[in-house]
Design a protein around this motif. Structure first.
Motif, short mmCIF file in Angstrom:
data_model
loop_
_atom_site.label_atom_id
_atom_site.label_comp_id
_atom_site.label_asym_id
_atom_site.label_seq_id
_atom_site.Cartn_x
_atom_site.Cartn_y
_atom_site.Cartn_z
N VAL A 1 -24.35 0.54 24.40
CA VAL A 1 -24.52 -0.90 24.22
C VAL A 1 -24.78 -1.54 25.57
CG1 VAL A 1 -23.36 -3.06 23.55
CG2 VAL A 1 -23.08 -1.00 22.15
N ARG A 2 -25.78 -2.41 25.61
CA ARG A 2 -26.11 -3.10 26.87
C ARG A 2 -26.33 -4.58 26.58
NH1 ARG A 2 -31.44 -3.36 29.67
NH2 ARG A 2 -32.18 -2.14 27.88
N LEU A 3 -25.57 -5.45 27.23
CA LEU A 3 -25.75 -6.89 27.08
C LEU A 3 -26.95 -7.29 27.93
CD1 LEU A 3 -24.30 -9.24 25.62
CD2 LEU A 3 -23.16 -9.74 27.79
N VAL A 4 -27.98 -7.85 27.31
CA VAL A 4 -29.23 -8.13 28.02
C VAL A 4 -29.51 -9.62 28.22
CG1 VAL A 4 -30.33 -5.95 27.38
CG2 VAL A 4 -30.54 -7.93 25.84
N SER B 1 -15.68 -4.14 7.07
CA SER B 1 -15.20 -5.52 6.90
C SER B 1 -14.91 -6.15 8.26
CB SER B 1 -13.96 -5.55 6.01
OG SER B 1 -12.97 -4.66 6.51
N ARG B 2 -13.87 -5.67 8.95
CA ARG B 2 -13.47 -6.31 10.21
C ARG B 2 -14.51 -6.17 11.31
NH1 ARG B 2 -7.90 -4.20 12.11
NH2 ARG B 2 -8.87 -2.22 11.50
N THR B 3 -15.18 -5.00 11.37
CA THR B 3 -16.12 -4.78 12.48
C THR B 3 -17.58 -4.96 12.06
OG1 THR B 3 -16.01 -2.41 11.97
CG2 THR B 3 -14.61 -3.23 13.77
N ALA B 4 -17.82 -5.51 10.89
CA ALA B 4 -19.20 -5.73 10.44
C ALA B 4 -19.91 -6.70 11.38
CB ALA B 4 -19.20 -6.28 9.02
N PHE B 5 -21.20 -6.45 11.60
CA PHE B 5 -21.98 -7.34 12.44
C PHE B 5 -22.54 -8.47 11.58
CE2 PHE B 5 -25.99 -8.67 14.44
CZ PHE B 5 -25.48 -9.11 15.65
N ALA C 1 -25.95 6.43 7.10
CA ALA C 1 -25.06 5.63 6.26
C ALA C 1 -23.97 4.97 7.09
CB ALA C 1 -24.45 6.51 5.18
N ARG C 2 -23.42 5.71 8.03
CA ARG C 2 -22.36 5.15 8.87
C ARG C 2 -22.85 3.94 9.65
NH1 ARG C 2 -20.32 11.13 10.82
NH2 ARG C 2 -18.63 11.37 9.28
N LEU C 3 -24.07 3.99 10.14
CA LEU C 3 -24.62 2.84 10.85
C LEU C 3 -24.84 1.67 9.90
CD1 LEU C 3 -25.89 1.53 13.39
CD2 LEU C 3 -28.06 2.58 12.71
N ARG D 1 -18.19 7.25 18.40
CA ARG D 1 -19.01 6.46 19.33
C ARG D 1 -19.56 5.21 18.66
NH1 ARG D 1 -22.68 10.29 23.24
NH2 ARG D 1 -21.03 11.62 24.04
N LEU D 2 -19.91 5.33 17.39
CA LEU D 2 -20.43 4.19 16.65
C LEU D 2 -19.36 3.11 16.52
CD1 LEU D 2 -23.04 3.34 15.22
CD2 LEU D 2 -22.12 4.33 13.13
N ARG D 3 -18.13 3.51 16.21
CA ARG D 3 -17.04 2.54 16.11
C ARG D 3 -16.81 1.83 17.44
NH1 ARG D 3 -14.13 6.53 13.04
NH2 ARG D 3 -12.85 6.96 14.88
N ARG D 4 -16.82 2.58 18.52
CA ARG D 4 -16.63 1.96 19.84
C ARG D 4 -17.73 0.96 20.14
NH1 ARG D 4 -15.06 7.29 21.62
NH2 ARG D 4 -17.14 7.62 22.49
#
Length: 497
Positions: free
Chosen positions: A236-239, A365-369, A301-303, A269-272
């Motif tokens: 992840v990179r904040l741009v 739920s909690r971490t949904a974008f 599916a996980r993504l 890694r996806l969760r992080r």
């Protein structure tokens, strides 16, 4: 879905060629190999007759068979087989050289080449002639125009591109131009080129020595080391802090460890990554799947769980031919037959279907974008990458930027694979065993593949600065407030260029 480019990537670093295989193939040996391949394709490939009608496939096979009337050397026979494999129009079916044909001694064209407005330019040069700097227009190689060579490679190899889609073939055959040249023409000690230097209309000529793989890599690192993409998968990179925009780079849908059968590392890694996005209050997420050739369906599916609005399935159907069963059951594993019966059920006399093909996944739920999604894509966004893009489009989410993906919106042929080795030439062909049909509605497609909302192509300035021009375009859309399919409650912006 797993996409492994075994044909034209630098395959093996060592090994000696078997002397027996240097002898020309007799007509009988060549016919035996061709017949063997055709039989395996008919028995195993779930897409025979899907893109090219079966009568045309039979006619092509007969034509190739009848032309085998004289002895033929190995490379000529490899080329002779190519039309049968490419006629399938299946990006997962690969025609591969025999083991160790590509070795540590193989020499490759010393360039990376990029296309700008129908002209071909050197973007990276590893030859001894350092005057051939970035932006040099490459006209011919050994008397043949680069445009003609590029089109030829697109025609003879369908790897990474399904159906009549051009973007995957165009992308792979250009990005891996040196590999394609070695696969089709063999190792070459040197090449004769014609070219034009930047800002000069004069045509020049030169002969350049071709490096081995080790030499190619060493020079690349020395000259262009600062340009290497060292981002790890799922980084992840904040741009842009003003628009709260970040880039999630997904280079593969496979975890880093081959021994990780359940892909737990990818999931962690996806969760992080999504916890970081939430912690940094990211409101616009750019998902970069450029060059992502695929991986495991479970990771797709996980993504998707992080932005799909309701329970979903990736696949509607997973089917295989009856003969494929023998390829998934091994004698050394007495439990493989039981495992097959638990996973697949008979479908009449035609074959088998997966019992879990329509498995459903619960959204996070909690971490949904909850913000706006933008996808960077190109022709090399293949297999599992296209599954993510197709499901997202089907859900009415996201803004797609770049060029059309490599796989079809409906699905593809993948899942499990069988690599067959032809008995005389030892040429290898990788055959997919499953037909995977996406759980999507056909009327929601925006083309045969997933098409971009905004088509973005490289400019000459992009070439000279080595800029990620697709990312720059997406950032401009975000700054202008353009979201074709907004995922927030804000009103959807109008589509504009």
């Amino acid at each position: 879905m797993y996409f492994n480019r075994t044909v034209l990537v630098f395959l093996l670093l060592c090994g000696l060629r078997c002397p027996a295989l240097t002898q020309p193939l007799t007509p009988q040996q060549a016919r035996t190999d061709l017949t063997f391949l055709k039989r395996k394709l008919d028995l195993l490939h779930p897409g025979m007759g899907y893109y090219t009608p079966q009568p045309q496939m039979e006619q092509l096979y007969d034509s190739l068979y009848n032309r085998l009337t004289a002895s033929m050397d190995y490379l000529a026979f490899f080329r002779h087989l190519s039309p049968l494999v490419s006629a399938l129009k299946d990006g997962h079916t690969n025609l591969n050289h025999r083991k160790n044909y590509i070795s540590r001694n193989t020499r490759f064209i010393p360039f990376y080449i990029r296309l700008v407005e129908n002209r071909y330019y050197i973007s990276h040069n590893v030859s001894a002639d350092t005057s051939l700097r970035r932006g040099t227009e490459l006209l011919t190689i050994n008397g043949r125009t680069v445009a003609d060579l590029h089109q030829h490679f697109m025609n003879v190899d369908h790897s990474g591109s399904d159906g009549d889609n051009q973007t995957g073939r165009r992308q792979w055959s250009l990005v891996q131009f040196a590999d394609y040249y070695a696969a089709w023409h063999g190792s070459v000690d040197s090449i004769a080129i014609t070219f034009r230097r930047p800002g000069d209309t004069t045509t020049h000529a030169a002969r350049l020595r071709c490096p081995t793989l080790d030499g190619f890599r060493t020079t690349m690192y020395r000259r262009y080391g600062t340009e290497r993409d060292t981002r790890p998968n799922l980084s992840v990179r904040l741009v842009d802090t003003l628009t709260h925009t970040a880039v999630l780079r997904i280079s593969s849908f496979m975890g880093p460890k081959k021994t990780d059968l359940f892909q737990w590392s990818f999931n962690r890694r996806l969760r992080r990554a999504f916890r970081q996005l939430r912690a940094e209050n990211v409101q616009n997420l750019i998902v970069d799947v450029q060059g992502n050739g695929g991986g495991a369906v479970i990771n797709s599916a996980r993504l998707l769980r992080y932005w799909m609005p309701e329970r979903f399935s990736i696949m509607q159907h997973e089917e295989m031919k009856r003969a494929a069963r023998a390829e998934l059951i091994t004698r050394w594993n007495p439990l493989s037959a039981l495992n097959f019966s638990l996973q697949y059920k008979p479908v009449g006399s035609s074959g088998f279907a997966s019992r879990s093909g329509r498995r459903q996944y619960q959204p996070r739920s909690r971490t949904a974008f909850q913000g706006n999604l933008y996808f960077l894509m190109n022709g090399a966004s293949f297999s599992a990458s296209t599954s993510v893009l197709a499901k997202t489009l089907d859900a009415g989410i996201g803004t797609f930027v770049g060029e059309a993906s490599g796989s079809a919106f409906w699905g593809d042929f993948a899942g499990h694979f069988k690599t067959v080795t032809l008995p005389n030439s030892r040429i290898q062909v990788r055959i997919p065993l499953k037909k995977l049909t996406h759980a999507v509605l056909a009327e929601r497609a925006n083309g045969f593949t997933v098409e971009p909302d905004f088509v973005v192509t490289r400019t000459h300035d992009d070439l000279m600065t080595n800029r990620d021009y697709v990312l720059e375009y997406a950032l401009r859309l975000i700054r202008q407030g353009v979201a074709v399919r907004a995922t927030t409650n804000s009103q959807q912006s109008a589509i504009s260029n």
